[in-house]
Write a protein that holds these residues in place. Structure first.
Motif: not given
Length: 433
Positions: A45-47, A87-94, A96-98
């Protein structure tokens, strides 16, 4: 009228990417040698700052284009990475990295302090249902919801404003939640070990889709392209899914005697290119580029003798960054980026096994007509190619007989007829193709 073109003989045909034949792409690799914590990369994922994050089976990695910073799990530190296997990563609308881990639940990174706020299953009735996370998803339609797909306990929804889990209806059957994606109606499509499932937001219920007769295929990857089409990566190939008619409309599969087919039926990852109609598909044996309008498939295989080939034949993750570059994560080969700047030339030569070839490697003349056909004069006569075709176009009216007469120059008149000047055999007139 088009100008006459005269060329000296050259070995083979070297073209800009028009015909898409025998495509050569160079891959930049990021491995242990570049500082990656492990060569198995499960997600990318990209931040907001442009950093690329690699979720590996031994830590979380941030790549700035030159160096890598690693976050590891420390069992004695409750604010470290929740578990080694990310296992997985994603960015939220703010922004932030989860991360979702396979054994330690989910974690929210505070980049300012480099620490994590970790959420684990604690038995609470409205908490996280499993510590074994397979997928995470946020969408513009629901920017305040983090969807969490688990390995053994269905789907959870975390309200990011209140940091509380919502109550969802149970799945119609127990399944591994491999992937999640939303559509324009805020519905959630889930790729599972028992086929495709839809969470209908307006009705508040799950709907299962088997996708085929008999046992349902596993759906490992789900992705929407630039036109909103939903694509499914399964253990039976790549499927195009019509979200309105709710049916499979097309399937790409592997055929052992068809070099232009999918390289393997086990599809782990999908990324939609910035160019409409192009998909990148990672399988258990090779990377594929698919032109969805024509159905043409280009394969890219690992070559142990070529350090610029794809890093490994098993691609588990694919991601398109904001610049349109495609990144891949592999099983044991690290990560890679497609070097688009070096995707420049395609070589077309005599090769009976290639999707497209020419009749001789000594090329004397080239001409493109108004319909986009490329006329190629060689020692063996005349070849006519087109950017939409996978092989040489041959018509009886275009053959030069038993003895090849070398086409040396071309001229297209106002009516679309092509005049051909040959070496030693005068002038020939050919009609439209």
């Amino acid at each position: 009228m088009s100008s006459i073109i005269r060329l000296l003989p050259i070995a083979g045909l070297l073209l800009m990417p028009v015909l898409h034949a025998q495509t050569t792409i160079e891959f930049d690799r990021i491995t242990l040698e570049q500082g990656l914590s492990m060569n198995t990369v499960n997600a990318i994922v990209q931040d907001a700052d442009g950093f690329i994050w690699f979720a590996t089976s031994n830590g979380l990695n941030r790549y700035d284009g030159h160096s890598i910073t690693i976050w590891h799990n420390d069992p004695a530190d409750s604010q470290s990475l929740p578990f080694p296997r990310v296992q997985v990563a994603c960015m939220d609308a703010r922004g932030r990295l989860w991360v979702g881990t396979f054994g330690g639940g989910i974690g929210l990174l505070d980049e300012g302090t480099g620490t994590f706020r970790n959420i684990r299953r604690n038995g609470a009735p409205h908490g996280l249902t499993s510590n074994y996370i397979r997928s995470l998803h946020t969408s513009d339609a629901d920017p305040d919801i983090l969807w969490v797909g688990t390995n053994d306990a269905g789907v959870c929804a975390l309200d990011l404003n209140r940091m509380e889990f919502l109550t969802l209806p149970p799945l119609p059957q127990t399944a591994v939640i491999h992937s999640l994606v939303s559509d324009e109606h805020r519905n959630l499509w889930s790729g599972t070990s028992r086929g495709l499932m839809l969470f209908d937001r307006s009705a508040g219920r799950w709907l299962p889709f088997a996708l085929s007769d008999g046992p349902a295929p596993q759906v490992f990857a789900t992705a929407r392209d630039a036109r909103g089409t939903l694509w499914l990566g399964t253990d039976r190939g790549l499927m195009e899914w019509d979200t309105r008619a709710r049916r499979v409309v097309r399937i790409f599969t592997y055929h052992p005697h068809a070099p232009a087919s999918l390289s393997n039926n086990q599809v782990w990852a999908i990324a939609s290119d910035t160019s409409a109609g192009i998909l990148w598909v990672g399988t258990d044996n090779g990377l594929n580029r698919i032109y969805t309008s024509s159905g043409r498939v280009d394969r890219f295989m690992h070559d142990p003798l070529n350090p610029r080939s794809v890093a490994h034949n098993i691609t588990w993750a694919l991601y398109r960054d904001r610049a349109g570059d495609i990144w891949g994560g592999t099983y044991g080969g690290g990560a890679y980026r497609i070097d688009r700047a070096k995707e420049t030339f395609h070589h077309i030569r005599v090769d009976p096994g290639a999707p497209i070839s020419i009749s001789a490697n000594d090329v004397y003349s080239l001409f493109e007509d108004r319909l986009g056909y490329l006329w190629v004069g060689t020692d063996a006569g005349l070849d006519v190619l087109h950017r939409g075709d996978r092989k040489r176009r041959i018509y009886p009216a275009l053959r030069f007989g038993a003895f090849p007469r070398i086409p040396r120059s071309f001229l297209e008149d106002r009516d679309g007829h092509v005049w051909i000047g040959t070496i030693g055999s005068g002038l020939s007139l050919r009609g439209r193709i």
